[in-house]
Design an enzyme around this catalytic site. Structure first.
Site, PDB file in Angstrom:
ATOM      1  N   ARG A   1       0.892  -1.516   0.121  1.00  8.67           N
ATOM      2  CA  ARG A   1      -0.045   0.093  -0.016  1.00  8.67           C
ATOM      3  C   ARG A   1       0.897   1.332   0.053  1.00  8.67           C
ATOM      4  O   ARG A   1       0.428   2.497   0.417  1.00  8.67           O
ATOM      5  CB  ARG A   1      -0.927   0.067   1.040  1.00  8.67           C
TER       6      ARG A   1
ATOM      7  N   LYS B   1       2.165  11.094 -11.831  1.00  9.52           N
ATOM      8  CA  LYS B   1       0.999  10.164 -12.545  1.00  9.52           C
ATOM      9  C   LYS B   1       1.932   8.879 -12.813  1.00  9.52           C
ATOM     10  O   LYS B   1       2.907   8.919 -13.517  1.00  9.52           O
ATOM     11  CB  LYS B   1       0.629  10.628 -13.713  1.00  9.52           C
TER      12      LYS B   1
ATOM     13  N   GLU C   1       7.067  16.743 -26.131  1.00 11.68           N
ATOM     14  CA  GLU C   1       6.528  17.110 -24.911  1.00 11.68           C
ATOM     15  C   GLU C   1       6.960  18.366 -24.469  1.00 11.68           C
ATOM     16  O   GLU C   1       6.280  19.209 -23.720  1.00 11.68           O
ATOM     17  CB  GLU C   1       6.893  16.112 -23.724  1.00 11.68           C
TER      18      GLU C   1
ATOM     19  N   LYS D   1       5.527  22.129 -15.473  1.00  9.77           N
ATOM     20  CA  LYS D   1       5.164  20.976 -15.147  1.00  9.77           C
ATOM     21  C   LYS D   1       4.979  21.071 -13.639  1.00  9.77           C
ATOM     22  O   LYS D   1       3.850  20.807 -13.092  1.00  9.77           O
ATOM     23  CB  LYS D   1       5.935  19.857 -15.265  1.00  9.77           C
TER      24      LYS D   1
ATOM     25  N   GLU E   1      -5.345  16.674 -10.952  1.00 12.97           N
ATOM     26  CA  GLU E   1      -6.016  16.770 -12.345  1.00 12.97           C
ATOM     27  C   GLU E   1      -7.494  16.790 -12.172  1.00 12.97           C
ATOM     28  O   GLU E   1      -8.569  16.242 -12.942  1.00 12.97           O
ATOM     29  CB  GLU E   1      -5.818  15.782 -13.210  1.00 12.97           C
TER      30      GLU E   1
ATOM     31  N   ARG F   1      -4.552  20.572 -14.777  1.00 15.77           N
ATOM     32  CA  ARG F   1      -3.389  19.661 -15.082  1.00 15.77           C
ATOM     33  C   ARG F   1      -4.039  18.891 -16.302  1.00 15.77           C
ATOM     34  O   ARG F   1      -2.976  18.505 -17.126  1.00 15.77           O
ATOM     35  CB  ARG F   1      -3.410  18.859 -14.032  1.00 15.77           C
TER      36      ARG F   1
ATOM     37  N   ASN G   1      -2.438  17.298 -21.166  1.00 16.74           N
ATOM     38  CA  ASN G   1      -2.752  16.437 -22.108  1.00 16.74           C
ATOM     39  C   ASN G   1      -3.145  16.743 -23.545  1.00 16.74           C
ATOM     40  O   ASN G   1      -3.617  16.257 -24.258  1.00 16.74           O
ATOM     41  CB  ASN G   1      -4.294  15.439 -21.480  1.00 16.74           C
TER      42      ASN G   1
ATOM     43  N   HIS H   1      -2.930  14.483 -26.277  1.00 13.77           N
ATOM     44  CA  HIS H   1      -2.711  12.869 -25.723  1.00 13.77           C
ATOM     45  C   HIS H   1      -4.122  12.119 -26.089  1.00 13.77           C
ATOM     46  O   HIS H   1      -3.899  11.027 -25.974  1.00 13.77           O
ATOM     47  CB  HIS H   1      -2.748  13.145 -24.278  1.00 13.77           C
TER      48      HIS H   1
ATOM     49  N   HIS I   1      -3.165   8.646 -27.504  1.00 18.30           N
ATOM     50  CA  HIS I   1      -3.286   7.648 -26.839  1.00 18.30           C
ATOM     51  C   HIS I   1      -4.098   6.571 -27.696  1.00 18.30           C
ATOM     52  O   HIS I   1      -3.742   5.395 -27.891  1.00 18.30           O
ATOM     53  CB  HIS I   1      -4.105   7.787 -25.647  1.00 18.30           C
TER      54      HIS I   1
ATOM     55  N   HIS J   1       5.596   7.216 -27.698  1.00 17.53           N
ATOM     56  CA  HIS J   1       4.618   8.232 -26.996  1.00 17.53           C
ATOM     57  C   HIS J   1       4.668   9.468 -27.471  1.00 17.53           C
ATOM     58  O   HIS J   1       3.762  10.233 -27.956  1.00 17.53           O
ATOM     59  CB  HIS J   1       4.928   8.183 -25.485  1.00 17.53           C
TER      60      HIS J   1
END
Lengths: 359, 359
Positions: free
Chosen positions: A118, A140, A182, A224, A234, A238, A242, A245, A249, A262
């Site tokens: 955890r 993330k 990026e 960032k 987010e 935030r 993306n 993205h 994706h 990516h």
């Protein structure tokens, strides 16, 4: 060396940027509170840099796990291998995981650290431009699912980030260019002066000029870190990170993970977002053209793979994490340097952007 | 109906306890902020209660996933099936997962909610005594690894807990007894008056007297909610909730998940902890005997399975989540109603407790 901080209260952490950091154990040691360290790297990066990281760990019990290299291994199955290694070594809740590699290693090790018992400590040592400017910062973490990229993960912050710019010396050109996608993103979404600096300096970056690379990394990380401090989970701003993205994706998932890098997919996604922003009347035609021109100079693709149809895109984009109340939400450009999150885009206009993009 | 709250600031949530709650949609609806709901249950519980939960969801888009029943299915592989269902249904970040079942369902659904798209809403509808008094409250979620119980998980709180005491009417006796182990635990660690109440009322509980069960659940949840509010992430007092669990997890892992019920393993673990506390001179002999006597009256096992040796225990306990700086830490009893976390227990004394326990 430059040091920035991600300001998250008692989870505040430093990002160190500069040459020769791997040879400075004093940067790594404060982030290893326990006696057990597992360094996780891949078959490409380990032969290059693992020895130097191990040298910095002298006196601590450290073990090593080498994973296969590539986005196609960013899976629950690989994650399970990390847990098995940790349990076989009898690693306890006060252990630390060290991610040595690019974005795939960083995302996966971060998620393993979030879940093992955890939550255990972890440190990011990003060795690609993409990881140094983006994925290693902000917490993330994720693995992919065959039906969607980064669909299984957690927000989980590292104890620190060590971006040794010397490691970019061994980066293949294709990966350097993917990282620049990026970098350019930060300029497009919120930093017009940085975008202009990139237009003036893209040649130096491609030539791997050390000062230019360090400045690009620092300015990217500064953007960032600011956004993450404002909106860690987010719920608002935030999401602007993306840009490109949702389209990207879809390319990565649709083509099979590992086919496109990516950053390459994000570059195409930013072209599509710019085109759509232009069709909506926000971005002037010369603005969209500046986006394409800079990405082209960076050696990045501008059009999606011919194998994917507009219908494929729409199907793959329907599971995007920004979908809310059944509505697809897209990051678009109000102008260069100013992004916005938009829901309810006219589906016909979206389809036009997709259909015309294959030309 | 009684309502308690777990006080966690903006993540505060209610625990509703009482009969007939499944027929009160107004208890469930506030915890379903989006339009998509996935109810996850198992092959035992779904035929009994799923229809009533679905009736409460009229007008919302809800889907159902039925998992196999048993601790042996609390795995990453089952978790992957949950993610696949969510993605096949195109469920978005504003969806809600509803856990309808016992501790295995609750732990696994909670962890799935923690990870899907980096976190979605979830609600606990516990249908076993163990889940109502313990596992549905407090946000510990996990799956097992073949090398260790609950080793992969997250701290992730539900939006609410609905403990409908009517569901205990269909609970097998063995499961009822297993739940009583966790009830007795609260008395032992921090609530001597509750322990004395249990000694007086254990017969009523075994006879499923509704008022007695409701009181036992409420007093258990009150203790649990207080501890979780003080120490959500188990940096201190929350560890006391693990009385008997380090031994118990060794039994569950060593015997193969699903052979022993969790509560049965914890009952033996509490006997071992009481014995060790006595050998260390803390608990008087009659105190340890009271622990055994109450667990015996509850129909719970007092001795570990003959198949496991003391060496097996020591090996399996070495990966316990409470291990710190290489030291095993155990929850032991200073006296009845007062537990304490102890490191550096003399290994010879620990071994004596284990070896003598098989008689």
């Amino acid at each position: 060396m430059k040091t920035l901080y991600v300001e998250l209260g008692d989870r505040r952490y430093p990002i160190h940027i500069g040459p020769g950091l791997l040879d400075q154990p004093e940067l790594l040691r404060p982030h290893l509170p326990g006696q057990q360290v597992l360094v996780i790297s891949n078959t490409t990066v380990a032969p290059l840099y693992l020895d130097r990281v191990r040298a910095a760990l002298t006196g601590l019990r450290h073990e090593v796990l080498i994973l296969p290299d590539g986005e196609q291994y960013k899976t629950l199955a690989t994650l399970d291998a990390v847990f098995t290694a940790l349990l076989n070594h009898r690693f306890a809740r006060d252990c630390t995981l060290v991610a040595l590699g690019g974005g795939v290693i960083g995302d996966m090790v971060g998620f393993a650290a979030a879940c093992y018992q955890r939550g255990v400590h972890f440190v990011q040592i990003p060795t690609t431009l993409l990881a140094q400017v983006d994925s290693s910062v902000g917490g993330k973490t994720a693995v992919n699912h065959p039906l969607g990229k980064n669909m299984i993960g957690a927000f989980y912050q590292p104890g620190g980030v060590l971006a040794d710019t010397d490691t970019l010396g061994t980066l293949p050109d294709r990966e350097l260019r993917a990282g620049l996608a990026e970098v350019i993103k930060y300029g497009l979404i919120r930093d017009l002066p940085f975008l202009e600096w990139l237009e003036a300096n893209i040649g130096h970056l491609l030539a791997r000029d050390a000062a230019a690379l360090t400045e690009a990394i620092e300015r990217s990380c500064r953007n960032k870190a600011e956004i993450v401090a404002l909106d860690e989970r987010e719920t608002g701003e935030r999401a602007l990170l993306n840009l490109g993205h949702t389209f990207g994706h879809a390319i990565e998932t649709g083509m099979g993970y590992g086919e496109w890098l990516h950053g390459e997919a994000v570059a195409v996604g930013m072209c599509l977002a710019a085109d759509l922003s232009m069709r909506l009347g926000w971005l002037a035609a010369d603005g969209a053209e500046r986006v394409r021109a800079l990405l082209a100079r960076a050696g990045l693709p501008l059009a999606p793979p011919a194998q994917l149809t507009a219908d494929d895109f729409l199907r793959l984009m329907a599971v995007d994490k920004k979908v809310k109340e059944g509505q697809l939400r897209l990051v678009l450009l109000r102008s260069l340097g100013r992004a916005t999150l938009v829901s309810g885009v006219d589906p016909h206009i979206l389809r036009s952007t997709l259909e015309d993009s294959f030309q």
